[in-house]
Write an enzyme that holds these catalytic residues in place. Structure first.
Site, short mmCIF file in Angstrom:
data_model
loop_
_atom_site.label_atom_id
_atom_site.label_comp_id
_atom_site.label_asym_id
_atom_site.label_seq_id
_atom_site.Cartn_x
_atom_site.Cartn_y
_atom_site.Cartn_z
CG PHE A 134 95.65 68.56 120.35
CD1 PHE A 134 94.48 68.90 121.01
CD2 PHE A 134 96.32 67.42 120.75
CE1 PHE A 134 93.98 68.11 122.04
CE2 PHE A 134 95.84 66.63 121.78
CZ PHE A 134 94.66 66.98 122.43
CG ASP A 219 103.97 68.48 120.54
OD1 ASP A 219 104.22 67.27 120.41
OD2 ASP A 219 102.93 68.91 121.07
CE LYS A 248 99.33 61.40 120.62
NZ LYS A 248 98.35 60.98 121.63
#
Length: 396
Positions: A134, A219, A248
């Site tokens: 994801f 990532d 984030k």
């Protein structure tokens, strides 16, 4: 909630709670009921809600300047890029806003590096990715997703990606060829259920990519910036990738901040006008990001995540091994866990709703799996209370 249902697109299925305020690890709804946050905005709130240092940094910047666009310099940009590069042990930073933008930037960077530096024929660059990944929801990113919910009905899809099984080093090595410019991986797959790869996997990826002249792009949007007990999840195997993709927690839960961080050789391929973002690296984002970097530079939050994470996983292991059969498997690292619930007890959504009724907010993923990722600032007492509510929900 009725107005939301009527007037917003149904692209999310939130739990039936309406949050009005939050502080630390606790949120309060419009009726005044308090809930312990065990999701932390998918790790965007690593430092808790309304962290005083981050709020103060944001307020101070709000009184000065919030946006210039990249048409002009501003006095927070250079410091942000310098400090973030230092934190990552890298040389250059390309700031963006959301995690998906950063992943898109990483894809473009890897391709341009492949053409200009590696010498791959134009239009032939390939990036190897893992199944269950994801990385975001743009058209290009969902083109290499294996999740039908994320991918279905959004084609035609962007070519140039090869998907291999996550954790399978032999399959990854077989997929890398002369036209491969990068391997893009999550060091721990969050959305897939907090999947930790087999020991030695990340080190193997680093070895293969180094030997074959391929960029290793990590990532760390969810796994990075303290979540796993280290600044970056790659550190658990002593691995330094060629490129970090961050987001984030970099914005402290205050503003969206993301970045690609790499070497001068890699990020130096860009020339003015070839890539950009109006809000990327804006003064407000840099001010908050600088405070996040300062907080991480002490190692305090990483140590807290490691210590409380050890406690979390010990307690979850006890729950998994208590003979009730309520928990099938527990995975994770640091203050991050995926808990597979016995499907006979309910779906992950149903378990999350039962936890909500007991004052704990968590979120499901993929069937009967729930994710636990509280703010790194949570107290041990609050963490134990949340675990007791989980135990009660599962075993009575």
């Amino acid at each position: 909630m009725a107005a939301t249902e009527a007037h917003s697109a149904h692209n999310y299925h939130p739990l039936p709670v309406v949050v009005a305020s939050a502080e630390g690890a606790w949120m309060t709804d419009v009726a005044g009921r308090r809930y312990l946050d065990m999701l932390a905005g998918y790790s965007a709130l690593n430092f808790g809600h309304a962290n005083p240092r981050l709020i103060a940094a944001a307020k101070a910047q709000l009184d000065r300047v919030t946006l210039t666009s990249r048409a002009f310099h501003h006095d927070r940009f250079a410091d942000f890029c310098t400090r973030l590069a230092e934190l990552c042990g890298m040389e250059m930073v390309l700031p963006m806003n959301t995690g998906a933008e950063a992943v898109e930037t990483a894809v473009k960077t890897a391709r341009k590096w492949g053409y200009r530096v590696k010498g791959v024929p134009d239009g032939r660059a390939k990036i190897v990715v893992a199944d269950g990944n994801f990385h975001g929801r743009t058209t290009t990113i969902i083109s290499f997703s294996t999740d039908p919910e994320a991918r279905a009905d959004f084609g035609p899809y962007t070519p140039g990606f090869e998907v291999v099984p996550y954790g399978d080093l032999a399959a990854l090595e077989a997929a890398v060829d002369d036209e491969t410019v990068a391997v893009l991986l999550e060091p721990i797959q969050g959305e897939a259920g907090v999947l930790v790869p087999p020991p030695g996997y990340l080190a193997g990826v680093r070895r293969i990519t180094a030997e074959r002249g391929v960029l290793f792009v990590a990532d760390e949007i969810q796994s990075g910036l303290g979540r796993t007990g280290r600044t970056f999840a790659c550190e658990h195997e002593g691995v330094v990738p060629d490129m970090y993709v961050l987001g984030k927690a970099l914005g402290g839960g205050v503003v969206p901040v993301s970045a690609v961080v790499s070497s001068r050789e890699v990020l130096g391929v860009f020339r003015p006008g070839e890539h950009g973002s109006t809000f990327g690296g804006n003064p407000l984002a840099c001010a908050v990001g600088l405070e996040v970097i300062a907080m991480l530079s002490t190692g305090e939050y990483q140590q807290r995540a490691a210590e409380l994470g050890d406690h979390l996983h010990r307690e979850l292991a006890v729950l998994a091994g208590d003979g009730s059969g309520a928990v099938a498997e527990v995975r994770g690292r640091g203050l991050w866990a995926g808990v597979d619930i016995n499907p006979a007890l309910g779906t992950g959504r149903e378990i999350s709703e039962r936890l909500m009724a007991r004052g704990v907010l968590a979120k499901d993923t993929h069937g009967s799996t729930i994710r636990l990722a509280p703010p790194l600032t949570i107290s041990k007492e609050d963490l134990d209370w949340a675990l007791e509510q989980l135990r009660t929900v599962l075993t009575g």
